[in-house]
Write an enzyme that holds these catalytic residues in place. Structure first.
Site, short mmCIF file in Angstrom:
data_model
loop_
_atom_site.label_atom_id
_atom_site.label_comp_id
_atom_site.label_asym_id
_atom_site.label_seq_id
_atom_site.Cartn_x
_atom_site.Cartn_y
_atom_site.Cartn_z
N LYS A 1 -0.13 10.25 1.71
CA LYS A 1 1.31 9.98 1.61
C LYS A 1 1.93 10.86 0.52
O LYS A 1 1.23 11.34 -0.36
CB LYS A 1 1.52 8.52 1.20
CG LYS A 1 1.31 7.52 2.31
CD LYS A 1 1.53 6.11 1.79
CE LYS A 1 1.28 5.07 2.86
NZ LYS A 1 2.23 5.09 3.97
N ASP B 1 -2.89 7.59 8.30
CA ASP B 1 -1.99 6.66 7.60
C ASP B 1 -1.56 5.50 8.50
O ASP B 1 -0.93 4.56 8.05
CB ASP B 1 -0.78 7.43 7.07
CG ASP B 1 -0.02 6.65 6.00
OD1 ASP B 1 -0.55 5.63 5.53
OD2 ASP B 1 1.10 7.07 5.65
N ARG C 1 -2.92 -0.77 12.00
CA ARG C 1 -3.18 -1.17 13.38
C ARG C 1 -4.66 -1.08 13.72
O ARG C 1 -5.16 -1.82 14.57
CB ARG C 1 -2.29 -0.36 14.34
CG ARG C 1 -2.54 1.11 14.36
CD ARG C 1 -1.36 1.88 14.90
NE ARG C 1 -0.25 1.92 13.93
CZ ARG C 1 0.90 2.56 14.13
NH1 ARG C 1 1.11 3.20 15.26
NH2 ARG C 1 1.84 2.53 13.20
N1 BES Z 1 1.56 0.74 4.91
C1 BES Z 1 2.29 1.65 5.69
C2 BES Z 1 3.66 1.11 6.11
C3 BES Z 1 4.65 0.85 5.01
C4 BES Z 1 5.60 1.82 4.70
C5 BES Z 1 4.67 -0.34 4.34
C6 BES Z 1 6.51 1.57 3.70
C7 BES Z 1 5.59 -0.59 3.34
C8 BES Z 1 6.52 0.36 3.02
C9 BES Z 1 1.54 2.02 6.95
O1 BES Z 1 0.17 1.98 6.87
C10 BES Z 1 1.93 3.42 7.29
O2 BES Z 1 1.67 4.27 6.50
N2 BES Z 1 2.58 3.60 8.42
C11 BES Z 1 3.03 4.88 8.83
C12 BES Z 1 2.45 5.16 10.20
C13 BES Z 1 2.70 6.55 10.70
C14 BES Z 1 1.96 7.56 9.86
C15 BES Z 1 2.25 6.64 12.13
C16 BES Z 1 4.55 4.85 8.88
O3 BES Z 1 5.11 3.91 9.42
O4 BES Z 1 5.16 5.73 8.32
ZN ZN Z 2 -0.70 3.78 6.16
ZN ZN Z 3 -0.61 0.65 5.44
#
Ligand code: BES
Ligand code: ZN
Ligand code: ZN
Length: 499
Positions: free
Chosen positions: A278, A348, A352
């Site tokens: 990230k 990331d 899921r």
């Molecule tokens: N933990 C994150 C989602 C998240 C983002 C929670 C901001 C709280 C605040 C999750 O694991 C993630 O990173 N999701 C990505 C998925 C994408 C890379 C397909 C997202 O939603 O950006």
């Molecule tokens: Zn993630």
């Molecule tokens: Zn996550």
């Protein structure tokens, strides 16, 4: 915090502060506020006439009584327009008032329940909402900070019920304490940083709850997870030096029934994003990627006390998503507990992956209805902001039950679709499905993926990425973890087996 009921006249109760309410569209005080006003030589009315007190939503005016009656101060709380007043708004307003009272050193607080509101809401719900408001509103998370000299906290609340069913309000007051305590527990778990909340520590916290309330618990270690072929769950934790844990808890409130509600909570104790790391900004917020796990733990804590006649199993896949030579690569194919294969397009999109195995495992253990709670996607924040939790389902009837429970709890949800049209988004060239398809409908992609694993079991998915954390102190929420979904989950269990 202690709660005490009282039927004494409001003007006879000694405390540091008494809260009375006023609404925007009334130019005069009602009920108990009026009695207090008289004792204060109509000073509150005077401030209303001069428009210093307008009754706007969340407006707080504090007057000292200087010995005119035993309470030291009166806090006049604005509730906004009467027509727009809901129990949820009342919760927010009382939380604001309690926070203000705490900030000026009030230790003993009296809350006068106005006759008017007893007519609109049932006394149990009202008692519950007010207690939740106060306990949630004054919550602070400062275990690592030196206490400042002038800091104090509210220790005692006196709830006055002059002429309504005291017993009913009292039942609500008791229930409210359990709901709020459990939500605050979930907030604590979520606020604790990743170095002090590893998957193993989370499992210990679950064991503490289980031991305290005689709930069954079994924590699967890495070998056991591997033996069960939970390839998707195993994959995510591989990059971390912290061992993954699958936490399973069982509350049996209806031993003669085969119905079991499965609560599944995402327990990523830190989400770095993995190899597809990230961005640096706000990465510390990813200590809260186990807010779903915290919510289901908070809920089981309350359920074990309230003892509804219902069976609940909790399944929490707990792990860290880190970067190392052992970490998963984009393009890896993993084999889930269900037998379905998954191509990892994005490291990331780990939530899921771990939930897929947890959902299948909950079904394997006998769950006949499922609800998962997860900080799953940034995309749900783009869609709904921080105001509503995204709700997805494969069964309208079960979704209706969850929506009702959310409504009673004052936790806002919004349904997003999972039609077959979206199935193409998760189609993979190399496996039965992939975990990411790039930008369109990100929150729905997450939902579509999980739906594959719920199969024919009625299932609801709550994406709390936007609602699990508050950027500012507002209403019942402090800055930081909100403990969202705890009250909805408890209300859901009570709906099926409450008394
Ligand atoms: N933990 C994150 C989602 C998240 C983002 C929670 C901001 C709280 C605040 C999750 O694991 C993630 O990173 N999701 C990505 C998925 C994408 C890379 C397909 C997202 O939603 O950006
Ligand atoms: Zn993630
Ligand atoms: Zn996550």
């Amino acid at each position: 915090m202690q709660f005490k009921m009282s039927t004494e006249p409001i003007t006879a109760i000694a405390s540091d502060c008494v809260i009375v309410t006023h609404t925007e569209d009334k130019d005069m005080l009602l009920g108990l506020a009026k009695e207090i006003d008289e004792k204060l030589d109509h000073r509150i009315s005077q401030l209303i006439a001069e428009k210093e007190i307008k009754g706007r939503f969340g407006e707080v005016t504090i007057l000292h009584t200087w010995g005119k009656f035993p309470a030291k101060r009166v806090l006049v709380l604005g509730l906004g327009e009467e027509d727009k007043l809901t129990l949820e708004k009342a919760r927010s307003a009382y939380a604001i008032a309690a926070r203000k009272a705490q900030s000026i050193g009030v230790r003993e607080l009296t809350v006068a329940i106005s006759q008017k509101y007893k007519e609109i809401w049932n006394p149990v719900d009202l008692g519950q909402a007010i207690v939740e408001a106060i306990m949630l509103g004054v919550y602070e998370f400062k275990p690592y900070k030196k206490k400042e000299e002038f800091e104090s906290s509210i220790e005692r609340i006196i709830v006055t019920v002059s002429d309504i069913s005291e017993k009913a309000v009292e039942a609500g007051v008791e229930r409210g304490q359990i709901f709020a305590e459990s939500q605050n527990l979930a907030r604590d778990f979520t606020n604790i940083p990743a170095n002090k909340m590893t998957p193993s520590i989370l499992a210990e916290k679950a064991k503490d709850i289980a031991k305290k309330y005689h709930v069954d618990i079994n924590v699967l270690n890495q070998e056991e997870i591997e033996e069960l072929n939970m390839g998707a769950f195993m994959a995510v934790g591989k990059g971390s030096s912290e061992a993954s844990k699958m936490i399973v808890m069982k509350y049996t409130g209806a031993p003669d029934s085969n119905d079991v509600i499965g609560f599944v909570g995402k327990g990523v104790t830190f989400d770095s994003g993995g190899i597809q790391i990230k961005a640096e900004k706000d990465l510390d917020e990813m200590k809260g990627d186990m807010a779903g796990a915290a919510a289901v733990l908070g809920a089981i804590n309350a359920i074990a006390v309230l003892k509804p006649h219902v069976n609940v199993i909790v399944v929490i896949p707990a792990c860290e998503n880190m970067v190392s030579g052992h970490a998963i690569h984009p393009g890896d194919v993993v084999h889930t507990f269900s037998g379905k294969s998954v191509e990892i397009k994005h490291t990331d999109a780990e939530g899921r992956l771990i939930l897929a195995d947890a959902i299948s495992y909950a079904r394997h253990l006998g769950a006949t209805k499922l609800i998962d709670v997860a900080t799953l996607t940034g995309s749900v924040i783009s869609a709904l902001g921080h105001h509503r939790t995204g709700l997805f389902n494969n069964n309208e009837e079960w979704a209706k039950d969850v929506k009702e429970a959310a409504k009673i709890s004052g936790e806002k949800v919004w349904e997003l679709p999972l039609d077959d049209d979206y199935r193409e988004l998760i189609e993979s060239d190399f496996a039965d499905m992939k975990n990411d398809a790039g930008s369109p409908a990100g929150a729905i992609q997450g939902g579509m993926f999980l739906k594959e694993f719920a199969e024919d079991t009625p299932w609801v998915h709550l994406d709390i990425a936007g609602t699990s954390d508050s950027l500012e102190t507002k209403g019942i929420n402090p800055k930081g973890a909100t403990g969202v979904a705890v009250r909805t989950l408890i209300a859901l269990a009570m709906r099926f087996g409450g008394n």
